[in-house]
Motif scaffolding. Structure first.
Motif, short mmCIF file in Angstrom:
data_model
loop_
_atom_site.label_atom_id
_atom_site.label_comp_id
_atom_site.label_asym_id
_atom_site.label_seq_id
_atom_site.Cartn_x
_atom_site.Cartn_y
_atom_site.Cartn_z
N ALA A 1 1.00 -1.42 0.33
CA ALA A 1 0.09 0.06 0.23
C ALA A 1 0.77 1.38 0.23
CB ALA A 1 -0.79 -0.35 0.52
N GLN A 2 1.54 1.27 0.78
CA GLN A 2 3.18 2.24 0.62
C GLN A 2 3.96 2.30 -0.27
OE1 GLN A 2 6.50 1.66 3.42
NE2 GLN A 2 6.43 4.46 3.23
N GLN A 3 3.56 1.86 -1.37
CA GLN A 3 4.12 1.25 -2.34
C GLN A 3 3.06 2.28 -3.75
OE1 GLN A 3 5.77 -2.40 -3.19
NE2 GLN A 3 8.05 -2.04 -1.88
N GLN A 4 2.04 1.71 -2.75
CA GLN A 4 1.25 1.88 -4.47
C GLN A 4 1.32 3.90 -4.62
OE1 GLN A 4 -1.84 -0.37 -3.80
NE2 GLN A 4 -1.43 -1.69 -5.62
N LEU A 5 1.33 3.72 -3.21
CA LEU A 5 1.05 5.60 -3.02
C LEU A 5 1.84 6.53 -3.34
CD1 LEU A 5 -0.47 5.50 0.73
CD2 LEU A 5 -1.77 6.64 -1.21
N GLN A 6 3.53 5.94 -3.14
CA GLN A 6 4.29 6.32 -3.43
C GLN A 6 4.03 6.58 -5.38
OE1 GLN A 6 7.73 3.53 -1.72
NE2 GLN A 6 7.61 5.22 0.39
N MET A 7 4.37 5.38 -5.88
CA MET A 7 3.74 5.80 -7.23
C MET A 7 3.09 6.96 -7.21
SD MET A 7 4.04 2.03 -7.88
CE MET A 7 3.35 1.64 -9.35
N GLN A 8 1.48 6.46 -7.06
CA GLN A 8 1.03 8.03 -6.94
C GLN A 8 1.13 9.06 -6.92
OE1 GLN A 8 -2.43 6.80 -4.73
NE2 GLN A 8 -3.58 4.97 -5.92
N GLN A 9 2.08 8.82 -6.11
CA GLN A 9 2.52 10.72 -5.51
C GLN A 9 3.74 10.93 -7.00
OE1 GLN A 9 4.51 10.89 -1.92
NE2 GLN A 9 4.87 13.39 -1.70
N LYS A 10 4.05 10.04 -6.97
CA LYS A 10 5.54 10.49 -8.46
C LYS A 10 4.60 11.08 -9.43
CE LYS A 10 10.26 10.41 -9.89
NZ LYS A 10 10.47 11.67 -10.19
N MET A 11 3.81 9.94 -9.91
CA MET A 11 2.83 10.47 -11.17
C MET A 11 2.40 11.79 -11.28
SD MET A 11 2.03 9.63 -14.34
CE MET A 11 2.02 7.88 -13.76
N GLN A 12 1.84 11.74 -9.61
CA GLN A 12 0.69 13.62 -9.78
C GLN A 12 2.33 14.51 -9.76
OE1 GLN A 12 -0.60 13.15 -5.74
NE2 GLN A 12 -2.57 12.52 -6.47
N GLU A 13 3.62 13.92 -9.30
CA GLU A 13 4.29 14.69 -9.37
C GLU A 13 5.03 14.98 -10.61
OE1 GLU A 13 7.73 13.56 -6.91
OE2 GLU A 13 6.18 14.15 -5.19
N THR A 14 5.03 13.98 -11.17
CA THR A 14 5.67 13.37 -13.04
C THR A 14 4.30 14.82 -13.80
OG1 THR A 14 6.90 12.00 -12.18
CG2 THR A 14 6.07 12.79 -15.05
N ILE A 15 3.46 14.94 -13.88
CA ILE A 15 1.93 15.69 -14.59
C ILE A 15 2.07 17.05 -13.46
CG2 ILE A 15 -0.18 16.03 -14.28
CD1 ILE A 15 -0.74 12.79 -14.05
N GLN A 16 2.31 17.09 -13.45
CA GLN A 16 2.36 18.36 -12.52
C GLN A 16 3.52 19.61 -13.57
OE1 GLN A 16 0.30 21.01 -10.71
NE2 GLN A 16 1.94 22.31 -11.92
N HIS A 17 4.61 18.46 -13.04
CA HIS A 17 6.06 19.29 -13.44
C HIS A 17 5.55 18.98 -15.61
CE1 HIS A 17 10.54 19.87 -14.31
NE2 HIS A 17 10.39 18.88 -15.40
N LEU A 18 4.97 17.79 -15.81
CA LEU A 18 5.06 18.06 -16.86
C LEU A 18 4.16 19.42 -17.43
CD1 LEU A 18 4.88 16.89 -20.16
CD2 LEU A 18 3.25 15.88 -19.04
N THR A 19 2.43 19.63 -16.96
CA THR A 19 2.53 21.06 -17.45
C THR A 19 2.81 21.46 -16.79
OG1 THR A 19 0.19 19.01 -16.10
CG2 THR A 19 -0.34 22.27 -16.16
#
Length: 82
Positions: free
Chosen positions: A15-33
């Motif tokens: 569960a912790q790994q999934q949350l970390q992956m979700q956070q990384k994805m959100q950070e990537t999307i924000q950076h891309l934006t």
């Protein structure tokens, strides 16, 4: 540690790994934006021009391609170092 406790601990780690992956994805999307906005948006208004739309599309695709290239290279280096 009992088998049940080990299973619970493993589930918590997943569960912790999934949350970390979700956070990384959100950070990537924000950076891309942010990156594409700075590059492509010339004059914010009620709609984007066709040129701005194409720029955003190309920017996102290039970002994805470069990210994949870097990930592939890192995986290759990691596998070769084992």
């Amino acid at each position: 540690m009992s088998a049940e406790q080990q299973k619970l601990q493993q589930q918590l780690m997943q569960a912790q790994q999934q949350l970390q992956m979700q956070q990384k994805m959100q950070e990537t999307i924000q950076h891309l934006t942010d990156l594409c906005w700075e590059k492509c948006m010339k004059s914010p208004g009620s709609s984007m021009s066709r040129t701005e739309e194409r720029c955003f599309e190309n920017c996102a695709l290039r970002y994805r391609d470069v990210s994949q290239l870097v990930m592939d290279k890192l995986q290759s280096v990691a596998q070769n170092s084992m």
